[in-house]
Write a protein that holds these residues in place. Structure first.
Motif, short mmCIF file in Angstrom:
data_model
loop_
_atom_site.label_atom_id
_atom_site.label_comp_id
_atom_site.label_asym_id
_atom_site.label_seq_id
_atom_site.Cartn_x
_atom_site.Cartn_y
_atom_site.Cartn_z
N ALA A 35 -15.60 -0.59 -6.93
CA ALA A 35 -15.22 -0.59 -5.52
C ALA A 35 -16.10 0.37 -4.73
N ALA A 36 -16.33 1.54 -5.28
CA ALA A 36 -17.11 2.56 -4.57
C ALA A 36 -18.57 2.15 -4.39
N ALA A 37 -19.06 1.25 -5.22
CA ALA A 37 -20.43 0.77 -5.08
C ALA A 37 -20.59 -0.14 -3.87
N GLN A 38 -19.46 -0.62 -3.30
CA GLN A 38 -19.52 -1.55 -2.18
C GLN A 38 -18.98 -0.97 -0.89
N PHE A 39 -17.97 -0.09 -0.99
CA PHE A 39 -17.22 0.34 0.18
C PHE A 39 -17.33 1.85 0.40
N GLY A 40 -17.25 2.23 1.67
CA GLY A 40 -17.24 3.65 2.00
C GLY A 40 -15.84 4.24 1.96
N ARG A 41 -14.85 3.43 2.37
CA ARG A 41 -13.45 3.86 2.36
C ARG A 41 -12.61 2.70 1.83
N ALA A 42 -11.43 3.03 1.34
CA ALA A 42 -10.51 1.99 0.89
C ALA A 42 -9.09 2.50 1.02
N ILE A 43 -8.22 1.64 1.55
CA ILE A 43 -6.80 1.97 1.59
C ILE A 43 -6.20 1.54 0.26
N VAL A 44 -5.67 2.50 -0.47
CA VAL A 44 -5.21 2.29 -1.84
C VAL A 44 -3.70 2.05 -1.83
N MET A 45 -3.30 0.96 -2.46
CA MET A 45 -1.89 0.60 -2.50
C MET A 45 -1.11 1.52 -3.46
N PRO A 46 0.17 1.78 -3.14
CA PRO A 46 0.94 2.80 -3.86
C PRO A 46 1.88 2.25 -4.93
N ASN A 47 1.74 0.99 -5.31
CA ASN A 47 2.73 0.39 -6.23
C ASN A 47 2.37 0.66 -7.69
N LEU A 48 2.32 1.95 -8.01
CA LEU A 48 2.18 2.37 -9.40
C LEU A 48 3.56 2.38 -10.05
N THR A 49 3.59 2.79 -11.32
CA THR A 49 4.86 3.01 -12.02
C THR A 49 4.90 4.44 -12.51
N PRO A 50 5.71 5.34 -11.91
CA PRO A 50 6.57 5.12 -10.74
C PRO A 50 5.74 5.03 -9.46
N PRO A 51 6.33 4.48 -8.39
CA PRO A 51 5.58 4.31 -7.14
C PRO A 51 5.27 5.64 -6.47
N VAL A 52 4.26 5.60 -5.62
CA VAL A 52 3.81 6.79 -4.87
C VAL A 52 4.67 6.88 -3.61
N THR A 53 5.70 7.69 -3.64
CA THR A 53 6.68 7.73 -2.56
C THR A 53 6.65 9.00 -1.73
N THR A 54 5.85 9.99 -2.12
CA THR A 54 5.81 11.25 -1.38
C THR A 54 4.37 11.67 -1.13
N ALA A 55 4.20 12.56 -0.15
CA ALA A 55 2.86 13.05 0.17
C ALA A 55 2.22 13.79 -1.01
N PRO A 56 2.94 14.65 -1.73
CA PRO A 56 2.31 15.29 -2.89
C PRO A 56 1.88 14.29 -3.96
N ALA A 57 2.67 13.24 -4.18
CA ALA A 57 2.28 12.23 -5.16
C ALA A 57 1.04 11.48 -4.71
N ALA A 58 0.92 11.19 -3.41
CA ALA A 58 -0.26 10.52 -2.88
C ALA A 58 -1.49 11.40 -3.03
N THR A 59 -1.35 12.69 -2.77
CA THR A 59 -2.47 13.61 -2.90
C THR A 59 -2.93 13.71 -4.35
N ALA A 60 -1.98 13.76 -5.26
CA ALA A 60 -2.32 13.82 -6.69
C ALA A 60 -3.02 12.54 -7.14
N TYR A 61 -2.54 11.41 -6.64
CA TYR A 61 -3.18 10.13 -6.98
C TYR A 61 -4.61 10.09 -6.44
N ARG A 62 -4.79 10.56 -5.23
CA ARG A 62 -6.14 10.59 -4.66
C ARG A 62 -7.08 11.43 -5.52
#
Length: 377
Positions: A35-62
């Motif tokens: 993906a990074a070879a094609q795009f400069g930015r990407a909106i990443v979906m949060p439907n992991l297991t468990p889902p990304v439901t909080t700001a700290p979890a999103a930051t850790a995922y990033r």
């Protein structure tokens, strides 16, 4: 009548993918560099297991996403790749106004994702009714966070081919009417009803839509071509009739409002999940050749102006709608016939014969007719 000369090389501002699934673990490390070879930015979906439901979890995922990228080496100096993941929160029935405030304060969270419970992969924690989230939507509007919507009715009694149309008819109008300042993206729009909701909105409306390459390229007939089910084309929302596909192409080619933009919904699953006894997991992995696939659509439909239309769709409209700066750098694509491998091997997996260690890309064993030659900036 003189035919337009074929274009064999194009350079456009480096696009962004406004809807992508990067998964986690070994799959994350496999698909993110592509993906990074094609795009400069990407909106990443949060439907992991468990889902990304909080700001700290999103930051850790990033942080895990960035760690999955190989560094660029230039002139002996190692620098991070020019790829920026933009994060989303997964909305649940327990999401609070405080969660929204924390997301708005996080610099890399730009949206929240609404999944109807049971509508698609890892959506069991989604919502059963949008009515319970009214305070959350109000807080999002106030904070100017975008609402990304998987726009399907998840009622099992609704025909699978009618679920987007039912959502667009019943829930979407209530949502946009109640929160006129809330920016809403109807993700992976797949029907003429969804297209009409975007194109026919009142002046000043804040509804947009992402469109996938697979919904632009294929109708539901492709699911059964050759007299058998093709599980690697099964996705949610499911491919629709040819009339719906044609309406999507017409929408992106004729868009003058900037309300349709690139969102691949590239959703990798290992082959075992697509062929298992429990049925094929929903998702098409288009991420290996995303830009090539979109370029085919625009080239086939766009006449002499197809490059300009492709540029607006891929590189301009999404950033403008999200209120983000225009993209940095460029990407160059070249025309030709390029074979797509039968599988993409998962990093650290057991090899091509292990169904749990490979992903089948869109067009596996066939050709794409463009490829990314270089991305700069």
């Amino acid at each position: 009548m003189q035919l337009a000369q074929q274009v064999n090389r194009i350079t456009i501002p480096r696009p962004d993918d406004w809807h992508i699934h990067l998964r986690d673990g070994a799959l994350l490390r496999t698909v993110t560099p592509l993906a990074a070879a094609q795009f400069g930015r990407a909106i990443v979906m949060p439907n992991l297991t468990p889902p990304v439901t909080t700001a700290p979890a999103a930051t850790a995922y990033r942080e895990r996403i960035l760690a999955s990228l190989p560094p660029l080496v230039t002139g002996g100096a190692t620098t991070p790749p020019p790829f920026s993941p933009l994060m989303t929160l997964y909305l649940t029935s327990t999401t609070s106004v405080e969660d929204i405030a924390a997301a708005a304060a996080a610099p890399h969270i730009v949206a929240c994702k609404l999944y109807p419970a049971g509508a698609t992969t890892n959506s069991a924690s989604g919502v059963r009714s949008i009515d319970g989230l009214w305070p959350v939507f109000e807080a999002m509007a106030a904070a100017d966070l975008v609402l990304c919507v998987h726009g399907e009715c998840a009622d099992p009694d609704v025909d699978v081919f009618e679920r987007e149309s039912a959502f667009v008819r019943d829930d979407l109008p209530r949502l946009v009417a109640a929160f006129p300042t809330l920016r809403v993206v109807l993700e992976h729009v797949s029907t003429r009803d969804g297209v009409a909701a975007v194109t026919n909105q009142a002046p000043g409306g804040r509804l947009a839509a992402t469109v996938t390459a697979h919904h632009l390229l294929y109708s539901r007939a492709a699911l059964f071509r050759g007299g058998r089910l093709r599980p690697h084309l099964f996705c949610a929302p499911v491919l629709k009739a040819e009339s719906h596909r044609a309406s999507l192409v017409e929408a992106v080619m004729g868009d003058t409002s900037g309300r349709f933009f690139l969102g691949s919904d590239s959703a990798p699953h290992v082959r075992a999940s697509k062929l298992g006894e429990g049925g094929a997991a929903a998702g098409v992995y288009s991420g290996r050749d995303t830009l090539a696939l979109y370029a085919e659509v625009f080239e086939a439909a766009g006449g002499e102006e197809w490059v300009a239309k492709f540029t607006r769709f891929a590189s301009v409209n999404g950033a403008a709608f999200y209120g983000l700066p225009p993209p940095d750098g460029t990407v160059t694509l070249v025309r030709g016939d390029y074979p797509v491998p039968l599988v993409v091997e998962v990093v650290g997996g057991g090899g091509v014969t292990d169904d749990a260690s490979v992903v089948v890309p869109l067009r596996a064993g066939e050709m794409v007719h463009w490829r990314v030659e270089a991305a700069e900036g």
